[in-house]
Structures are given as C-alpha cells and as structure tokens.
Enzyme design. Structure first.
Site, PDB file in Angstrom:
ATOM      1  N   ALA A  69     -16.309  -6.184   2.905  1.00 18.26           N
ATOM      2  CA  ALA A  69     -15.380  -6.336   4.020  1.00 18.26           C
ATOM      3  C   ALA A  69     -14.088  -5.588   3.731  1.00 18.26           C
ATOM      4  O   ALA A  69     -13.733  -5.332   2.587  1.00 18.26           O
ATOM      5  CB  ALA A  69     -15.088  -7.811   4.262  1.00 18.26           C
ATOM      6  N   LEU A  71     -13.237  -2.510   5.055  1.00 19.58           N
ATOM      7  CA  LEU A  71     -13.287  -1.127   5.474  1.00 19.58           C
ATOM      8  C   LEU A  71     -13.370  -1.030   6.999  1.00 19.58           C
ATOM      9  O   LEU A  71     -12.646  -0.272   7.619  1.00 19.58           O
ATOM     10  CB  LEU A  71     -14.473  -0.415   4.809  1.00 19.58           C
ATOM     11  CG  LEU A  71     -14.408   1.115   4.789  1.00 19.58           C
ATOM     12  CD1 LEU A  71     -15.209   1.666   3.632  1.00 19.58           C
ATOM     13  CD2 LEU A  71     -14.916   1.714   6.088  1.00 19.58           C
ATOM     14  N   ASN A 118      -3.780  -1.583  -1.704  1.00 16.96           N
ATOM     15  CA  ASN A 118      -3.511  -1.761  -0.276  1.00 16.96           C
ATOM     16  C   ASN A 118      -2.804  -3.084  -0.045  1.00 16.96           C
ATOM     17  O   ASN A 118      -2.997  -4.049  -0.782  1.00 16.96           O
ATOM     18  CB  ASN A 118      -4.816  -1.674   0.531  1.00 16.96           C
ATOM     19  CG  ASN A 118      -5.456  -3.027   0.741  1.00 16.96           C
ATOM     20  OD1 ASN A 118      -5.059  -3.792   1.623  1.00 16.96           O
ATOM     21  ND2 ASN A 118      -6.456  -3.347  -0.087  1.00 16.96           N
ATOM     22  N   PHE A 122      -4.690  -7.948   6.826  1.00 16.25           N
ATOM     23  CA  PHE A 122      -5.569  -8.384   7.919  1.00 16.25           C
ATOM     24  C   PHE A 122      -5.171  -7.762   9.251  1.00 16.25           C
ATOM     25  O   PHE A 122      -5.137  -8.432  10.300  1.00 16.25           O
ATOM     26  CB  PHE A 122      -5.573  -9.908   8.060  1.00 16.25           C
ATOM     27  CG  PHE A 122      -6.236 -10.672   6.953  1.00 16.25           C
ATOM     28  CD1 PHE A 122      -6.975 -10.036   5.964  1.00 16.25           C
ATOM     29  CD2 PHE A 122      -6.108 -12.051   6.889  1.00 16.25           C
ATOM     30  CE1 PHE A 122      -7.588 -10.761   4.943  1.00 16.25           C
ATOM     31  CE2 PHE A 122      -6.724 -12.786   5.875  1.00 16.25           C
ATOM     32  CZ  PHE A 122      -7.458 -12.142   4.902  1.00 16.25           C
ATOM     33  N   SER A 190      -7.393 -12.761  -0.159  1.00 17.46           N
ATOM     34  CA  SER A 190      -6.563 -11.568   0.010  1.00 17.46           C
ATOM     35  C   SER A 190      -5.159 -11.849  -0.514  1.00 17.46           C
ATOM     36  O   SER A 190      -4.578 -12.895  -0.206  1.00 17.46           O
ATOM     37  CB  SER A 190      -6.479 -11.171   1.485  1.00 17.46           C
ATOM     38  OG  SER A 190      -5.494 -10.166   1.665  1.00 17.46           O
ATOM     39  N   ASN A 192      -2.586 -10.228   0.443  1.00 17.54           N
ATOM     40  CA  ASN A 192      -1.660  -9.576   1.370  1.00 17.54           C
ATOM     41  C   ASN A 192      -1.267 -10.421   2.575  1.00 17.54           C
ATOM     42  O   ASN A 192      -0.584  -9.946   3.468  1.00 17.54           O
ATOM     43  CB  ASN A 192      -2.267  -8.250   1.838  1.00 17.54           C
ATOM     44  CG  ASN A 192      -2.531  -7.325   0.661  1.00 17.54           C
ATOM     45  OD1 ASN A 192      -1.710  -7.214  -0.238  1.00 17.54           O
ATOM     46  ND2 ASN A 192      -3.692  -6.686   0.662  1.00 17.54           N
ATOM     47  N   THR A 193      -1.709 -11.671   2.615  1.00 14.00           N
ATOM     48  CA  THR A 193      -1.255 -12.644   3.609  1.00 14.00           C
ATOM     49  C   THR A 193      -0.555 -13.753   2.846  1.00 14.00           C
ATOM     50  O   THR A 193      -1.156 -14.363   1.946  1.00 14.00           O
ATOM     51  CB  THR A 193      -2.439 -13.204   4.421  1.00 14.00           C
ATOM     52  OG1 THR A 193      -3.026 -12.146   5.180  1.00 14.00           O
ATOM     53  CG2 THR A 193      -1.982 -14.298   5.370  1.00 14.00           C
ATOM     54  N   LYS A 232     -15.146 -16.007  -0.443  1.00 13.02           N
ATOM     55  CA  LYS A 232     -14.704 -14.869  -1.250  1.00 13.02           C
ATOM     56  C   LYS A 232     -13.476 -15.255  -2.052  1.00 13.02           C
ATOM     57  O   LYS A 232     -12.467 -15.708  -1.488  1.00 13.02           O
ATOM     58  CB  LYS A 232     -14.397 -13.667  -0.362  1.00 13.02           C
ATOM     59  CG  LYS A 232     -14.119 -12.385  -1.153  1.00 13.02           C
ATOM     60  CD  LYS A 232     -14.142 -11.166  -0.258  1.00 13.02           C
ATOM     61  CE  LYS A 232     -14.015  -9.881  -1.059  1.00 13.02           C
ATOM     62  NZ  LYS A 232     -14.134  -8.677  -0.207  1.00 13.02           N
ATOM     63  N   THR A 260     -15.471 -10.138  -6.580  1.00  9.86           N
ATOM     64  CA  THR A 260     -14.180 -10.712  -6.234  1.00  9.86           C
ATOM     65  C   THR A 260     -13.448  -9.794  -5.266  1.00  9.86           C
ATOM     66  O   THR A 260     -13.866  -8.668  -4.991  1.00  9.86           O
ATOM     67  CB  THR A 260     -13.288 -10.870  -7.485  1.00  9.86           C
ATOM     68  OG1 THR A 260     -13.063  -9.555  -8.050  1.00  9.86           O
ATOM     69  CG2 THR A 260     -13.896 -11.775  -8.516  1.00  9.86           C
ATOM     70  N   ASN A 261     -12.309 -10.301  -4.809  1.00 13.64           N
ATOM     71  CA  ASN A 261     -11.382  -9.514  -4.006  1.00 13.64           C
ATOM     72  C   ASN A 261     -10.554  -8.610  -4.935  1.00 13.64           C
ATOM     73  O   ASN A 261     -10.888  -8.419  -6.104  1.00 13.64           O
ATOM     74  CB  ASN A 261     -10.485 -10.468  -3.206  1.00 13.64           C
ATOM     75  CG  ASN A 261     -10.089  -9.922  -1.845  1.00 13.64           C
ATOM     76  OD1 ASN A 261      -9.704  -8.763  -1.728  1.00 13.64           O
ATOM     77  ND2 ASN A 261     -10.155 -10.759  -0.820  1.00 13.64           N
TER      78      ASN A 261
END
Length: 358
Positions: A69, A71, A118, A122, A190, A192-193, A232, A260-261
C-alpha cells in the site's frame, strides 16, 4: 517513480527519470498507468504472472509477491499492476474524507542507499472516489482461466479526526471497503499522521481491534462473506511491544499481520542528503529492522499465523530473507522505484524455484 518502461530499458532511463521531483514523477507514472491499463499500450509494462499459489487466511494468493500500500492511494491503477505479474495488490491508505496530506515537498530519494523518505500523510481523494475506482477495475475478469490476483484495501484515519475518535474513521472505512476487498488492512503504523502510531499501544490497540472485529461479524452476515483482516505495524518496536501486539491480534482473531511500515530511524542514512527530513524511511535501510520484527512475530504467533513481509526488498535475495525470517508472502514498493517492473517477476520466479526445491 516511473514504471512505464520495458524492463530492459529501465536501468538506462532511470538517471533521466530521477531528475524529476520524486512526487511529480510518481504522479506522472500513475497518470500514465491509469491511461494505458487495459489497452495495447500496457504491453510496455506487462509480464506473465509466475504461478506459485499459497493459501493464507482462507485466500489463495496466486504467487507470493504483492504490491505494498501507499503507491496507489486512490486505487486508480489496479489493472496496470495486475498486468505486471503481482499475485496480490494492496491499494490505499484511504480515509473517510478526502485530504491533501502534508505540505510539499514531502518525498525525497536517497539513491546512495536505495531508499526513500516520505511524509505524504495519507493524501487521498476519500472513500467514495476510492470505491468508485475499485469497482472500475477489471482484473477479476481477465485471468484467462487462472486464479485472479487478490486485492487488499488499506484503511486509515483522517488527520483532522482526534485520535480518541480514530475508531469511528476505521469503522466507516471498513463498512465501505468490506464488500470489495479480498482482505482489509488496518494501517496503524504510518509515522506521517500525528499520534497514529499510539494506536499500536496495548489499550488503544485492544479497543480498536475489538471494535473492528465486532463490526466484521456484522458485515460478514450482511454481505455473506468473511473478509480477512490484517494489521500493519511499524519496524520501530521492541520485542516486548511486538509480543503485546501479537497477543492482541490473536485475542481479537485478526487474520494476519503486515510487517512492516516505514521507519523513523536514520542510522543507516546518517550524513546523506535529505537524511534528516521528517517522515518514514523505506527501502534498503529498513530491511533488517523489518526482518527482526517478522522473526519476533513468527516466534510469538506460531507457525500458522499469516505474516506479510515488507520493507527493503530490492532483489530476489531480499525476498528470500523475508521468507526465511518467517514471512509467508512479501510486498514491494521502493524496490519498484530503483529496479522497475522486472523485480516483480524476478522475485516471484525465485520464490517459486525455492519452493520447488523444498
């Protein structure tokens, strides 16, 4: 992240393509894939699928190589990725409402280490647009008699949703994606949130997975199918945290885990340009941390609990290491950027040969 090239030319073209801003290259690529999928132009990136079926969580994966996930967040290019020979493709992360993500620039290449950073956050067009794209995909009708590629739908929370209300967002997304997914992934990892990774902690994870599991029972009855649920997780966990997560997954009868992430660690890229940019680091530097978490999960979960391994696969040997650590199947993402579509078939064929020899 340009993929629209015959594999033999990708290495020659990559230096020129890497002259683009990474996110701009990503957008150009996805636009091209969306326009050319299901047309004769798809031959530019198509390859025969290696058939290496494996059964996990009640699903038959046509082979052991999938797309991670992140991309294709808006599920625009499912058929294009199916044409590349993936056994399964995971799209998203989708959130209930559209959101722009974090300010640009927010994607950075570290080519010296085959890595990316990155902090997209989201960015996506929201659940309704995502589902419309999923329903347009034709991959289930174009298998030529073979088992269709599997589709995973990855769900998350909106940035504006307070963390104490995160469950509401996950349930809204689960309601929407459930009838269309071969499996659903709960993304709690993630970086990034804001505060998202706190959902991996003991009490928060217990509450979230309890709610998700209860809603799954309702949806299974409503839709007449039981879609597997995967969770995840991050690589930045110690063994005790992994053990708690493993126990929680089993307690709530989750069907699998994705490990993993991206990582927040920067040891492997220290001193390189962009190394200090905020965000998640992917590619080669996350490989060993991912493999460590996979091995710890396998030890905690036993031999039969499905594990999807992802993080740092840039060669068939990297995929083999994931399987050796305890993964059942693997996903790639950053490897596509550095290696191109040839990596899909190369990896799938290598895992097939290994299995044939076993």
């Amino acid at each position: 992240m340009p993929l629209l090239l015959p594999s033999s030319l990708y290495g020659l073209a990559r230096p020129f393509l890497f002259g683009f801003d990474p996110e701009h290259a990503h957008e150009i690529t996805l636009d091209g894939l969306a326009r050319t999928q299901n047309t004769p132009l798809a031959c530019a990136y198509s390859a025969p699928r290696a058939d290496d079926p494996v059964t996990l969580a009640g699903l038959t994966f046509p082979n052991r190589v999938g797309l991670a996930a992140g991309l294709d967040k808006n599920a625009r290019c499912i058929d294009a990725f199916a044409a590349m020979g993936f056994g399964f493709v995971e799209v998203g992360t989708v959130t209930p409402k559209a959101q722009p993500g974090n300010p640009k620039p927010r994607m950075f290449r570290l080519p010296q280490r085959d890595a990316l950073i990155n902090r997209l956050g989201f960015n996506n067009e929201g659940l309704d647009a995502f589902l419309a794209n999923v329903q347009k995909a034709r991959f289930r009708k174009s298998g030529g008699g073979k088992s269709p590629m599997l589709l995973g739908l990855n769900i998350g929370k909106n940035a504006a949703t307070p963390i104490e209300r995160a469950v509401d967002d996950y349930l809204a997304c689960l309601d929407g994606v459930y009838p269309h997914a071969d499996y659903v992934t709960i993304n709690i990892s993630s970086p990034n949130t804001a505060n998202l990774r706190t959902l991996q902690s003991d009490e928060a994870l217990d509450a979230l997975l309890g709610a998700v599991a209860e809603r799954r029972e309702t949806l299974a009855t409503r839709h007449g199918k039981r879609s597997p649920l995967f969770v995840k997780i991050a690589p930045d966990l110690d063994e005790a945290q992994v053990a708690v997560i493993a126990a929680t997954l089993q307690r709530h009868r989750m069907d699998g885990v994705i490990a993993t992430n991206t990582t927040l660690a920067r040891d492997a890229v220290a001193g390189l340009p962009h190394a200090e940019e905020a965000g998640g680091l992917s590619g080669a530097p996350v490989r060993e941390a991912s493999n460590r978490v996979i091995a710890q999960l396998r030890a905690a979960l036993g031999k039969d609990f499905p594990i999807i391994g992802v993080g740092g696969i840039l060669s068939a040997a990297d995929a083999r290491a994931k399987i050796a650590a305890g993964a059942d199947v693997v996903q790639i993402y950053t490897g596509l950027i550095y290696r191109g579509p040839a990596l899909v078939r190369e990896t799938a064929q290598a895992l097939l040969r290994d299995r044939s020899k076993a």
